[in-house]
Design a protein around this motif. Structure first.
Motif, PDB file in Angstrom:
ATOM      1  N   PRO A 114       0.830  -1.211   0.000  1.00 30.78           N
ATOM      2  CA  PRO A 114       0.000   0.000   0.000  1.00 30.78           C
ATOM      3  C   PRO A 114       0.863   1.260   0.000  1.00 30.78           C
ATOM      4  CG  PRO A 114      -0.892  -1.603   1.530  1.00 30.78           C
ATOM      5  CD  PRO A 114       0.439  -2.151   1.062  1.00 30.78           C
ATOM      6  N   PHE A 115       0.369   2.265  -0.627  1.00 30.43           N
ATOM      7  CA  PHE A 115       1.112   3.487  -0.908  1.00 30.43           C
ATOM      8  C   PHE A 115       0.415   4.640  -0.203  1.00 30.43           C
ATOM      9  CE2 PHE A 115       2.066   7.123  -3.743  1.00 30.43           C
ATOM     10  CZ  PHE A 115       3.442   7.018  -3.815  1.00 30.43           C
ATOM     11  N   HIS A 116       1.150   5.393   0.618  1.00 31.20           N
ATOM     12  CA  HIS A 116       0.575   6.532   1.338  1.00 31.20           C
ATOM     13  C   HIS A 116       1.329   7.804   0.933  1.00 31.20           C
ATOM     14  CE1 HIS A 116      -1.897   4.015   3.991  1.00 31.20           C
ATOM     15  NE2 HIS A 116      -0.876   3.162   3.927  1.00 31.20           N
ATOM     16  N   PHE A 117       0.559   8.811   0.556  1.00 33.61           N
ATOM     17  CA  PHE A 117       1.177   9.991  -0.028  1.00 33.61           C
ATOM     18  C   PHE A 117       0.274  11.207   0.179  1.00 33.61           C
ATOM     19  CE2 PHE A 117       2.564  12.784  -3.509  1.00 33.61           C
ATOM     20  CZ  PHE A 117       3.947  12.638  -3.434  1.00 33.61           C
ATOM     21  N   GLU A 118       0.877  12.388   0.340  1.00 33.06           N
ATOM     22  CA  GLU A 118       0.107  13.628   0.451  1.00 33.06           C
ATOM     23  C   GLU A 118       0.410  14.522  -0.742  1.00 33.06           C
ATOM     24  OE1 GLU A 118       0.503  17.428   3.196  1.00 33.06           O
ATOM     25  OE2 GLU A 118      -0.648  15.866   4.244  1.00 33.06           O
ATOM     26  N   LEU A 119      -0.636  14.990  -1.386  1.00 31.58           N
ATOM     27  CA  LEU A 119      -0.509  15.880  -2.533  1.00 31.58           C
ATOM     28  C   LEU A 119      -1.150  17.216  -2.156  1.00 31.58           C
ATOM     29  CD1 LEU A 119       0.494  15.907  -5.493  1.00 31.58           C
ATOM     30  CD2 LEU A 119      -1.810  15.205  -6.167  1.00 31.58           C
ATOM     31  N   ASP A 120      -0.334  18.246  -2.020  1.00 29.85           N
ATOM     32  CA  ASP A 120      -0.811  19.562  -1.596  1.00 29.85           C
ATOM     33  C   ASP A 120      -1.135  20.397  -2.829  1.00 29.85           C
ATOM     34  OD1 ASP A 120      -1.332  22.011  -0.518  1.00 29.85           O
ATOM     35  OD2 ASP A 120       0.523  22.165   0.630  1.00 29.85           O
ATOM     36  N   LEU A 121      -2.427  20.618  -3.077  1.00 25.41           N
ATOM     37  CA  LEU A 121      -2.881  21.421  -4.210  1.00 25.41           C
ATOM     38  C   LEU A 121      -3.583  22.695  -3.743  1.00 25.41           C
ATOM     39  CD1 LEU A 121      -4.362  18.635  -6.551  1.00 25.41           C
ATOM     40  CD2 LEU A 121      -2.012  19.492  -6.433  1.00 25.41           C
ATOM     41  N   LYS A 147      -3.369   5.159   0.012  1.00 29.67           N
ATOM     42  CA  LYS A 147      -4.121   6.370   0.329  1.00 29.67           C
ATOM     43  C   LYS A 147      -3.350   7.591  -0.170  1.00 29.67           C
ATOM     44  CE  LYS A 147      -7.318   6.311   2.567  1.00 29.67           C
ATOM     45  NZ  LYS A 147      -8.743   6.126   2.211  1.00 29.67           N
ATOM     46  N   VAL A 148      -3.984   8.326  -1.076  1.00 25.90           N
ATOM     47  CA  VAL A 148      -3.445   9.600  -1.531  1.00 25.90           C
ATOM     48  C   VAL A 148      -4.329  10.696  -0.946  1.00 25.90           C
ATOM     49  CG1 VAL A 148      -2.907  11.075  -3.488  1.00 25.90           C
ATOM     50  CG2 VAL A 148      -2.561   8.612  -3.660  1.00 25.90           C
TER      51      VAL A 148
END
Length: 274
Positions: free
Chosen positions: A209-216, A242-243
């Motif tokens: 599983p892949f966990h990442f934060e994308l700040d837009l 979870k993105v």
């Protein structure tokens, strides 16, 4: 703001000025002595709407020249200029404006007798003014005229950098993921998609599983195709991934309209807007 494209600079200044006027703030533009005339500058930003012209007539918009503003007696004095900045703020508040925004051409700093180190020190000394949320300012530097050292020094003392173009994206790495600012539109579609591809790229030797934060939160516009690419990339991630996308309400509307709620790997964290 450091720039090389004069047309792009005027696009930024126009958006900056008109935003301040709509918000009811006082706007002070400090132009270079060889820049557009006051009338031409107003016409350039007004674009036939009448709003900018009306603001100048009412005193909400003021235009002056950098040499007279920074060097009224032909020389630069840091303490005097700090007092001038404080005076302009106090005047705007006394006149009843809820805030003031300033934009200033810094080419005056190239005049003979001006010490560049003193200018850097002056810029750093402005920091306490920014503690007041009613005050915002842009100092712009023409990269064709200033040295890389000076531009770098100014970037180091300013808390925020202004993108040179409105139709651009800026990608930076954060502690928890990636921040993408600017505008995801047709002209930047390829750059935006590549930034997403790189940010959400899986390691070849793992399907964990892949966990990442994308700040837009500083992405001012996102076309449907770019939003669909984001949803598509998230959909392709392994189950349990979870993105977390931090964004404003307008981007939330776009993503939800394209079905983001049906993608369990995608979580929207909508920032509160003042």
């Amino acid at each position: 703001m450091a720039f090389t494209d004069v047309e792009a600079r005027w696009q930024v200044l126009t958006a900056y000025t008109r935003t301040g006027l709509v918000r009811g703030e006082k706007v002070l533009l400090v132009l270079g002595h060889s820049d557009l005339s006051d009338d031409d500058a107003v016409a350039r930003m007004d674009d036939g709407s009448g709003h900018v012209e009306s603001a100048r007539d009412s005193g909400q918009l003021m235009i002056t020249r950098n040499t007279s503003f920074y060097m009224p007696d032909g020389s630069f004095d840091k303490e005097r200029q700090l007092e001038t900045a404080r005076t302009e703020c106090d005047r705007a508040y006394r006149e009843g404006w809820p805030g003031i925004r300033v934009a200033a051409d810094m080419n005056w700093a190239l005049e003979p007798g001006v010490d560049s180190e003193e200018v850097v020190d002056y810029e750093a000394s402005l920091e306490p003014l920014f503690a007041d949320s009613r005050y915002v300012a842009i100092c712009w530097y023409d990269q064709r005229r200033f040295s890389d050292y000076t531009v770098g020094a100014m970037r180091a003392v300013h808390p925020l950098q202004v993108m040179e173009r409105l139709d651009a994206v800026d990608v930076t790495q954060t502690r928890d993921g990636t921040r993408i600012a600017g505008s995801a539109e047709l002209s930047t579609r390829g750059e935006f998609t590549e930034a997403l591809r790189e940010a959400l790229k899986q390691q070849p030797d793992t399907h964990a599983p892949f966990h990442f934060e994308l700040d837009l939160t500083d992405l001012t516009f996102m076309e449907a195709h770019c939003a669909w690419q984001l949803i598509s990339f998230a959909t392709s991630l392994p189950e349990g991934s979870k993105v977390t996308v931090r964004c404003g309400s307008l981007l939330e509307l776009v993503l939800r309209g394209l079905g983001s709620a049906d993608v369990p790997q995608l979580q929207l964290n909508v920032a509160e807007e003042s």
